[in-house]
Design an enzyme around this catalytic site. Sequence first.
Site, PDB file in Angstrom:
ATOM      1  N   HIS B 135       2.715   2.797   1.296  1.00  0.00           N
ATOM      2  CA  HIS B 135       3.455   1.564   1.004  1.00  0.00           C
ATOM      3  C   HIS B 135       4.445   1.141   2.075  1.00  0.00           C
ATOM      4  O   HIS B 135       5.396   0.407   1.748  1.00  0.00           O
ATOM      5  CB  HIS B 135       4.230   1.692  -0.320  1.00  0.00           C
ATOM      6  CG  HIS B 135       3.391   1.879  -1.538  1.00  0.00           C
ATOM      7  ND1 HIS B 135       2.471   2.879  -1.683  1.00  0.00           N
ATOM      8  CD2 HIS B 135       3.342   1.179  -2.700  1.00  0.00           C
ATOM      9  CE1 HIS B 135       1.909   2.796  -2.878  1.00  0.00           C
ATOM     10  NE2 HIS B 135       2.415   1.780  -3.507  1.00  0.00           N
ATOM     11  N   ASP B 185      -1.906  -2.566   4.955  1.00  0.00           N
ATOM     12  CA  ASP B 185      -1.369  -1.695   3.907  1.00  0.00           C
ATOM     13  C   ASP B 185      -2.341  -1.527   2.746  1.00  0.00           C
ATOM     14  O   ASP B 185      -3.050  -2.470   2.369  1.00  0.00           O
ATOM     15  CB  ASP B 185      -0.049  -2.265   3.368  1.00  0.00           C
ATOM     16  CG  ASP B 185       0.840  -1.176   2.786  1.00  0.00           C
ATOM     17  OD1 ASP B 185       1.616  -0.577   3.560  1.00  0.00           O
ATOM     18  OD2 ASP B 185       0.745  -0.914   1.572  1.00  0.00           O
ATOM     19  N   GLY B 186      -2.348  -0.331   2.161  1.00  0.00           N
ATOM     20  CA  GLY B 186      -3.130  -0.098   0.945  1.00  0.00           C
ATOM     21  C   GLY B 186      -2.651  -0.971  -0.201  1.00  0.00           C
ATOM     22  O   GLY B 186      -3.438  -1.345  -1.073  1.00  0.00           O
ATOM     23  N   HIS B 187      -1.380  -1.288  -0.206  1.00  0.00           N
ATOM     24  CA  HIS B 187      -0.820  -2.175  -1.238  1.00  0.00           C
ATOM     25  C   HIS B 187      -0.401  -3.474  -0.580  1.00  0.00           C
ATOM     26  O   HIS B 187       0.652  -3.558   0.031  1.00  0.00           O
ATOM     27  CB  HIS B 187       0.379  -1.517  -1.920  1.00  0.00           C
ATOM     28  CG  HIS B 187       0.735  -2.152  -3.246  1.00  0.00           C
ATOM     29  ND1 HIS B 187       0.740  -3.516  -3.446  1.00  0.00           N
ATOM     30  CD2 HIS B 187       1.088  -1.599  -4.438  1.00  0.00           C
ATOM     31  CE1 HIS B 187       1.093  -3.775  -4.687  1.00  0.00           C
ATOM     32  NE2 HIS B 187       1.294  -2.629  -5.322  1.00  0.00           N
ATOM     33  N   HIS B 264      -6.906  -2.365  -8.092  1.00  0.00           N
ATOM     34  CA  HIS B 264      -5.537  -2.475  -8.595  1.00  0.00           C
ATOM     35  C   HIS B 264      -5.169  -3.953  -8.746  1.00  0.00           C
ATOM     36  O   HIS B 264      -5.228  -4.722  -7.789  1.00  0.00           O
ATOM     37  CB  HIS B 264      -4.639  -1.775  -7.574  1.00  0.00           C
ATOM     38  CG  HIS B 264      -3.216  -1.624  -7.973  1.00  0.00           C
ATOM     39  ND1 HIS B 264      -2.293  -2.630  -7.814  1.00  0.00           N
ATOM     40  CD2 HIS B 264      -2.544  -0.571  -8.501  1.00  0.00           C
ATOM     41  CE1 HIS B 264      -1.107  -2.191  -8.221  1.00  0.00           C
ATOM     42  NE2 HIS B 264      -1.231  -0.948  -8.652  1.00  0.00           N
ATOM     43  N   GLU B 316      -4.808   1.099 -12.615  1.00  0.00           N
ATOM     44  CA  GLU B 316      -3.898  -0.023 -12.878  1.00  0.00           C
ATOM     45  C   GLU B 316      -4.609  -1.334 -12.585  1.00  0.00           C
ATOM     46  O   GLU B 316      -4.031  -2.241 -11.978  1.00  0.00           O
ATOM     47  CB  GLU B 316      -2.622   0.087 -12.027  1.00  0.00           C
ATOM     48  CG  GLU B 316      -1.828   1.351 -12.270  1.00  0.00           C
ATOM     49  CD  GLU B 316      -0.420   1.259 -11.705  1.00  0.00           C
ATOM     50  OE1 GLU B 316       0.513   1.483 -12.486  1.00  0.00           O
ATOM     51  OE2 GLU B 316      -0.259   0.964 -10.499  1.00  0.00           O
ATOM     52  N   GLU B 332      -0.651  -5.102 -16.684  1.00  0.00           N
ATOM     53  CA  GLU B 332       0.683  -4.878 -16.140  1.00  0.00           C
ATOM     54  C   GLU B 332       1.439  -6.195 -15.981  1.00  0.00           C
ATOM     55  O   GLU B 332       0.893  -7.187 -15.500  1.00  0.00           O
ATOM     56  CB  GLU B 332       0.535  -4.165 -14.785  1.00  0.00           C
ATOM     57  CG  GLU B 332       1.849  -3.785 -14.161  1.00  0.00           C
ATOM     58  CD  GLU B 332       1.676  -3.064 -12.812  1.00  0.00           C
ATOM     59  OE1 GLU B 332       0.594  -2.509 -12.558  1.00  0.00           O
ATOM     60  OE2 GLU B 332       2.637  -3.084 -12.037  1.00  0.00           O
ATOM     61  N   CYS B 334       3.562  -7.047 -13.828  1.00  0.00           N
ATOM     62  CA  CYS B 334       3.496  -7.476 -12.428  1.00  0.00           C
ATOM     63  C   CYS B 334       2.228  -8.259 -12.127  1.00  0.00           C
ATOM     64  O   CYS B 334       2.243  -9.169 -11.301  1.00  0.00           O
ATOM     65  CB  CYS B 334       3.522  -6.264 -11.491  1.00  0.00           C
ATOM     66  SG  CYS B 334       5.125  -5.507 -11.306  1.00  0.00           S
ATOM     67  N   CYS B 400       8.743  -1.476 -10.888  1.00  0.00           N
ATOM     68  CA  CYS B 400       8.280  -2.702 -10.227  1.00  0.00           C
ATOM     69  C   CYS B 400       8.318  -3.907 -11.155  1.00  0.00           C
ATOM     70  O   CYS B 400       8.724  -4.998 -10.747  1.00  0.00           O
ATOM     71  CB  CYS B 400       6.863  -2.514  -9.684  1.00  0.00           C
ATOM     72  SG  CYS B 400       5.657  -1.931 -10.892  1.00  0.00           S
ATOM     73  N   CYS B 401       7.890  -3.716 -12.410  1.00  0.00           N
ATOM     74  CA  CYS B 401       7.763  -4.860 -13.312  1.00  0.00           C
ATOM     75  C   CYS B 401       9.113  -5.465 -13.669  1.00  0.00           C
ATOM     76  O   CYS B 401       9.205  -6.669 -13.928  1.00  0.00           O
ATOM     77  CB  CYS B 401       7.045  -4.455 -14.585  1.00  0.00           C
ATOM     78  SG  CYS B 401       5.334  -3.954 -14.309  1.00  0.00           S
TER      79      CYS B 401
END
Lengths: 636, 636
Positions: B135, B185-187, B264, B316, B332, B334, B400-401
């Site tokens: 991240h 980035d992976g995210h 995700h 997720e 989620e 988010c 995060c949410c």
Amino acid sequence: MSRYAPLPFSHVKLEGQFWRERLETVLTRTVPSQHRKLAEYGILDSLKLPDPPPPLRFPRASNGFTVQVFWDSDVGKWIEAASYALSHRRDPDIENKIEAAIDDLEMAQAPDGYLNCWYLGREPENRWTNLRDNHEFYNAGHLLEGAIAYFQATGRRRFLDIMERYLDHIYSVFGRGDGQKRGYDGHEEIELALMKLYYLTGERRHLDFAAYLVDERGQQPHYFDMEREARAARGLVEQRYPFPNYEYSQSHKPVREQDKVVGHAVRAMYLYTAMADLAAELGDASLKRACEVLWNDVMNTKMYVTAGLGPSAHNEGFTHDYDLPNQTAYAETCASVALIFWAQRMLHLDLDGKYGDILELAMFNGALSGLSRDGEHYFYANPLESDGRPSRWEWHTCPCCTMNVSRLVASVSGYFLSTAADGVAFHLYGGISTEVEIGGTRVALREVSDYPWRGEVAIHVDPRSPAEFDVKLRIPGWCTGASVSVNGRSLDVAQAERGYLTVRRIWGPGDIIRLNLPMPPVRLYAHPAAIADAGRVALKRGPLVYCLEEVDNPGGRVQRLRLPRKAELHAEPYNIFDGAVALTADGVAVDESDFTQLYRTTPPTEQTAVVTAIPYFLWANRGQGTMVVWVPESAG
Amino acid sequence: MSRYAPLPFSHVKLEGQFWRERLETVLTRTVPSQHRKLAEYGILDSLKLPDPPPPLRFPRASNGFTVQVFWDSDVGKWIEAASYALSHRRDPDIENKIEAAIDDLEMAQAPDGYLNCWYLGREPENRWTNLRDNHEFYNAGHLLEGAIAYFQATGRRRFLDIMERYLDHIYSVFGRGDGQKRGYDGHEEIELALMKLYYLTGERRHLDFAAYLVDERGQQPHYFDMEREARAARGLVEQRYPFPNYEYSQSHKPVREQDKVVGHAVRAMYLYTAMADLAAELGDASLKRACEVLWNDVMNTKMYVTAGLGPSAHNEGFTHDYDLPNQTAYAETCASVALIFWAQRMLHLDLDGKYGDILELAMFNGALSGLSRDGEHYFYANPLESDGRPSRWEWHTCPCCTMNVSRLVASVSGYFLSTAADGVAFHLYGGISTEVEIGGTRVALREVSDYPWRGEVAIHVDPRSPAEFDVKLRIPGWCTGASVSVNGRSLDVAQAERGYLTVRRIWGPGDIIRLNLPMPPVRLYAHPAAIADAGRVALKRGPLVYCLEEVDNPGGRVQRLRLPRKAELHAEPYNIFDGAVALTADGVAVDESDFTQLYRTTPPTEQTAVVTAIPYFLWANRGQGTMVVWVPESAG
């Protein structure tokens, strides 16, 4: 009432079409193919110590495993199933294969008797350091069951001797004596195996050790805690324990204080089986009471309608009351097989048809669904609904279920009836013959029926000479309107107590009991707390739970089908195989072809549609497709 | 048609009761309490390099974590939300708290500009070795969004300068030049943050780097593979990647070739948001086409009726088409917030009401459900059915949410309308006022309504002097029978195209548009392939999805309730809070009190019962209890 004991399956000949077919399949296809798989995946080679050839990487395994700690148990279970097959008919090829495995086990056994191929081959210095996770007793238990079965089938003692040496070692290391470890296994199994050995040998020390294991479980200070501390002291790498407490292994508290069925379902069932055995053998009232409380808990709040157990893949087991999701049901085949073991022990602890009902339900549904028609494909999980994706597989990273179902089927005739000093009790029907001794009289018994497809049962009772004794007939709990006659004279079925009608008379040669168990198709409704089944209905006929499978209901996924509450259910012969009975009804099918959006305000277009249901245990034998047990009722 | 662009939220004043209340709660309770939680759990302290105080062990975390790799992002998101709050009203206390965090970040920043507190504090030598999992860009993106928001709220550049130094470093290390790493980035997240920076500064390099990240994604040789090999070469310990391929991070293939929404959910939505931004900014037709294909895929096969996204906790995220389980829905918060971002970008890429419909649906349902009425409790997962066990929590191992929903609400007025050179477009209703410039004319706009509770909307259009321009009104897709008038003269709503009715005329001071959006309660039916909803119906009124909650339907779990297909639905004021509207209907309740077994052959006893439904976003604010969105239709 005198105590009833099961007959060895080898004394009871299966004659009915239903179980003969399953038995033949297991003998001719399942047992041989399981040996091929054990060889192919390196499981047999893993016994070849000190230098096993490198095993294959299992192609389906996401964890890239090469060797599993429980492989000894799979060999033990295969030997058990194969030995049951030998009891039906000797086969030199199978015997050679068993002997080869025993050769390896004999070579592998340590001088002090210890015998676990995973530890001996990899970390001999770390034996007995992690009973919580690593299955040493569990493996020993299954090997022991295999050794007993092989001895019973062939009279050969070598494997049994190996296992008795191993037990000598175990009994020296574990127990309540000075310097002994007060351990028990994270995965129960050896307890029930020790009871089998006790029944075989009469040696009290085996019963005592089983009782020790059961009683020690969950005591404080907790063995798994002490063991973990000992590992830390030795600097062993610790894996994270993925559960918040020891409910997973039913060791969160002493077993007599347990009143909720928790944790890993197979472990729980194996434990309870041994508890019931011990309660009966020791006349232990508090252990019996614990069994009954646990039985009521699982029956009232945690069992799928198929007798599947354990909704969750996470712990392969139980969650909270009424949590019975259908599509994601884990309901491991092994758990239903083990429920059969437990139910049988409960039945002999306390002859009550409610145990027979569950034994039968699990047999015909949750357990039998685990084996394909061809005898070479399996379910590990037995969901009650499918979107068409999961299917039967040929083998599994953890092949426990494969041999559990083959050993069950190969010994199924052992569940049909029990004898006591003054009687015989019929638990299951489906066509068997045997000869028993009751009160000194030899009695030939022959039960003839097309059960579970038809409810007409004839029982021929042929004593060598006239004799008075009980014949107890289980009147299934699902049955209303049963009728019974002896030599044409009707009996009053209302006299049945706790699920059994007792017929006491002086029996003579040629006597015939006729039992008629009407089996109209019925709807089942789940307790409203089982929210996954809200607004849905399941279909059942006799002991068989039915399901809708796409192949019988072409035109799209079966989840499009609805069943009006008042639609008549018809039972009719069905071509899935000879003798099978399907259920049909005039239902409703919703049309998805005009659904252009994911959600819309108008109801789906509905058409009438004949709904065809087949027995649940038969699903997934004709290719992939959708399946549903709990069908929405129609709102139309 | 000239291009529409959103108005900054700070230029649009919220006046309607519904959003004022949510905004006040977020400003006065959520933002301050989130700072307390960030402090309490050591997240703020984790920035205090080189020697952060030891953080607390999070009491609810099963993984026993102490520091998470994504904590920088949580600080960034809180600064963003808090800065939005400052845009509403300056607050020295909040500003001091933000300044303190910026002090720590400034201290932490490496001489070369690198700024990731997890790596700097723990493994500075391993920076940029695992973009797949750790991240670094994701954290940078959220810090950047925080820096932009703080600059916009206060005019203070310090944080922005820090982040621009960090970006200088990133741009030197990554890219397609010689010796640069071709990483991403992976995210996903930084891509959309860079677009914001581009919009703020006009500096092309930020847009170029965002485009590079999007285009490089999923190319071969795969960066994550190369990175893993590089880790192995350095002898770094490798964690097992728990997914079979790179779908989890939408990097399984180049983005223009992706036609299924996978992996995700939040990552996917953030990526698509940036893709839509880039497609609009670059006029990139193939990127626009990819966005549209992905949009259709998620809308047609993968979105919950609440605009929740991603059924599975395992990734997720997304699974297969129509897999929309209700009780276990991950959905989620988010992901629904990020869907709003994406929908807003799609709307500005191509003004079509279908994007506005989803923006609105996600806003009022899947996103808003994540925040409690009191502003200090949250949902991470937003299931569509509850057996009463899960409840809102105060904080989470992955918070995060919490800040996603607070930054959304604090900036919600930015989603209401957009302007172009020759017009203004209203997307949402609910009471706002603003002043915009259209074609050189200042125009005061005031939209007055009790939306979403009532569908009567008045829009006051007050140009400083008469001027001709478009006023585009979104006619929601859920609405039939909408009517529109200008100064009392009716317009033909059938003229609406792609969800917007364009009113072009010479507007003068005092003009009033009246929009009437009838919102009778409706039933929704799911596509039959969504098997979890078979035989069930959901209730909706206007943009609000409703649910049955136990507190409003006392007498047991709401899963006992059934809704007859023909039962009339009534909308009526409800005391849950002022102005709220509940739905009621004459339904059926099954009785569980006479259910003594888990399964039985007789249907549950049924009684008539008034069924009361409340808006989904309001559930779980009055204690624990059962809840259901999809209600079984009655078979009675």
